[in-house]
Design an enzyme around this catalytic site. Structure first.
Site, short mmCIF file in Angstrom:
data_model
loop_
_atom_site.label_atom_id
_atom_site.label_comp_id
_atom_site.label_asym_id
_atom_site.label_seq_id
_atom_site.Cartn_x
_atom_site.Cartn_y
_atom_site.Cartn_z
N SER A 86 -27.71 51.73 -15.70
CA SER A 86 -27.14 52.76 -14.94
C SER A 86 -29.19 52.87 -14.22
O SER A 86 -28.77 51.96 -13.67
CB SER A 86 -27.22 54.03 -15.87
N HIS A 103 -19.40 56.90 -18.24
CA HIS A 103 -20.96 56.53 -17.84
C HIS A 103 -21.93 56.81 -19.02
O HIS A 103 -21.63 58.13 -19.28
CB HIS A 103 -21.39 57.20 -16.64
N ASP A 128 -15.42 57.03 -14.32
CA ASP A 128 -17.77 56.85 -13.70
C ASP A 128 -17.59 56.57 -12.43
O ASP A 128 -17.12 55.85 -11.64
CB ASP A 128 -18.26 55.42 -14.63
#
Length: 408
Positions: A191, A378, A348
């Site tokens: 991320s 995610h 996501d």
């Protein structure tokens, strides 16, 4: 008694309404994901209330709650020696497997945790567990970077912390101290950590004075651009747990120390409209109509404003700074990148960031593995510990570690 039953029924209905979200049928463990998302939303809303009352910054409160419930002491596991150190002023946590007979040097991974540049820690159980398993499975030294967070610092300090720690580790005497093979080092992150890993990798690739080079980069559902918040994955997954589009936009605003009043303009791409001169030279580097496969584009249409707000870029020039948005890097920089692994999830908003970066790297001549998961969401890779254990977490983690094991 009857009133109590009515009240309980009403509470149950309200709770179900708050928890339930329509999710694609392919998402694994849907009800568990709904409960996780509802919990996170409730905590976030409480933190925003505290922020509104000016008692504290909502991100400080949120991270305090995360770390209070999840922080581990610096102790060694039975098989992995876990120590905390400082690399050029930056805190790191180092995971070292025991030395094997006749083994001289180990491979290594520099890992940068996610959390929107504002949350989590190398010391929380989620990342402690991931890095420990990586060290055990790969028989590798794993360096987990504890960079400073928003709101204590904003861009570019997180980037500088990750860069300083990585450059310090790449010094020959430091690698010798940890018995690391200088030809077998990877950088990785998930991320926002994937964002920092990609940006650091680009920066190091341009450093002519660096004698030791990274062999690999491995990016897990990375956030790589703030140019277009209407890519197909942003449109498709705008309300998807655990990272809705508006939350991702707010993370960007916090990272750049911007004003929340800009959120709507960013959402409709006013900052990159056709009359915003600063953005024109970057448009060709992020044309998703040519970078994405048709299976991802589907029937979504680009959102390109004719007239926008150039003052947004003037107020936040970092929106076009490749240290913050590595997907916008020039081709000459991309050609210098090492062999790359990118993991993406269908459910996501950041799916297309990773897919477009993979395509741009591939076009620049870099060997890329794009590992896409249709049933995952995610953040899933760190959710492998009860009660937030997901089959998607085990599935993605195993695939990621397998690639590192075969290529590092």
């Amino acid at each position: 008694m009857r009133a109590a039953w009515v009240l309980l029924t009403a509470l149950a209905v309200l709770s179900a309404y708050y928890v339930y979200l329509p999710l694609p049928g392919t998402v694994s463990d849907p009800w568990k994901l709904m409960l996780l998302d509802a919990t996170f939303r409730a905590v976030q809303q409480t933190c925003h209330l505290i922020h509104y009352l000016r008692l504290s910054h909502h991100l400080i409160v949120l991270n305090y709650l995360i770390c209070t419930f999840d922080k581990l002491k610096s102790v060694s596991s039975e098989d992995i020696n876990i120590t905390d150190a400082v690399f050029d002023g930056v805190e790191v946590r180092v995971f070292e497997p025991p030395a094997k007979r006749d083994e001289r040097l180990k491979r290594s991974v520099v890992y940068i945790h996610g959390g929107g540049w504002a949350l989590a820690s190398a010391r929380t159980s989620l990342y402690n567990n991931l890095c420990r398993i990586m060290a055990e499975s790969l028989n590798a030294v794993v360096v987990s970077v504890e960079y400073r967070l928003v709101p204590e610092v904003c861009f570019p300090e997180q980037f500088h912390d990750a860069l300083r720690a990585t450059k310090h580790f790449l010094q020959p005497d430091v690698l010798a101290e940890y018995s690391v093979d200088p030809s077998r080092i990877a950088i990785s992150g998930d991320s926002a950590g994937g964002n920092l890993a990609a940006a650091v990798c680009q920066q190091l690739s341009k450093d002519e004075h660096l004698t030791i080079r990274l062999k690999l980069q491995a990016l897990i559902y990375p956030v790589l651009q703030a140019f277009d918040f209407n890519t197909p994955s942003y449109q498709q997954n705008m309300n998807m747990p655990v990272l809705p589009r508006y939350v991702m936009i707010n993370y960007w605003i916090d990272y750049f120390n911007g004003n929340y009043d800009l959120a709507h303009s960013l959402l409709i791409n006013n900052h990159t409209a056709l009359d915003v001169g600063q953005a024109l030279s970057f448009r060709g580097r992020l044309n998703w109509t040519s970078l994405l496969p048709s299976s991802f584009k589907k029937n979504y249409k680009p959102v390109i404003q004719t007239t926008g707000k150039a003052e947004i870029i003037q107020e936040i020039p970092a929106l076009l700074d490749v240290r913050a948005v590595p997907l916008l890097a020039e081709n000459e920089t991309l050609q210098l990148q090492p062999k790359t692994y990118i993991l993406t999830c269908e459910n996501d908003v950041l799916r297309d960031d990773g897919v477009m970066y993979a395509k741009r790297l591939e076009n620049a001549g870099v060997e890329v593995t794009l590992d896409h998961f249709d049933d995952c969401f995610h953040g899933c890779m760190i959710f492998t510990i009860w009660p937030t254990d997901f089959s998607a977490g085990i599935q993605t983690r195993n695939s990621y570690i397998k690639w590192l094991d075969e290529n590092l």
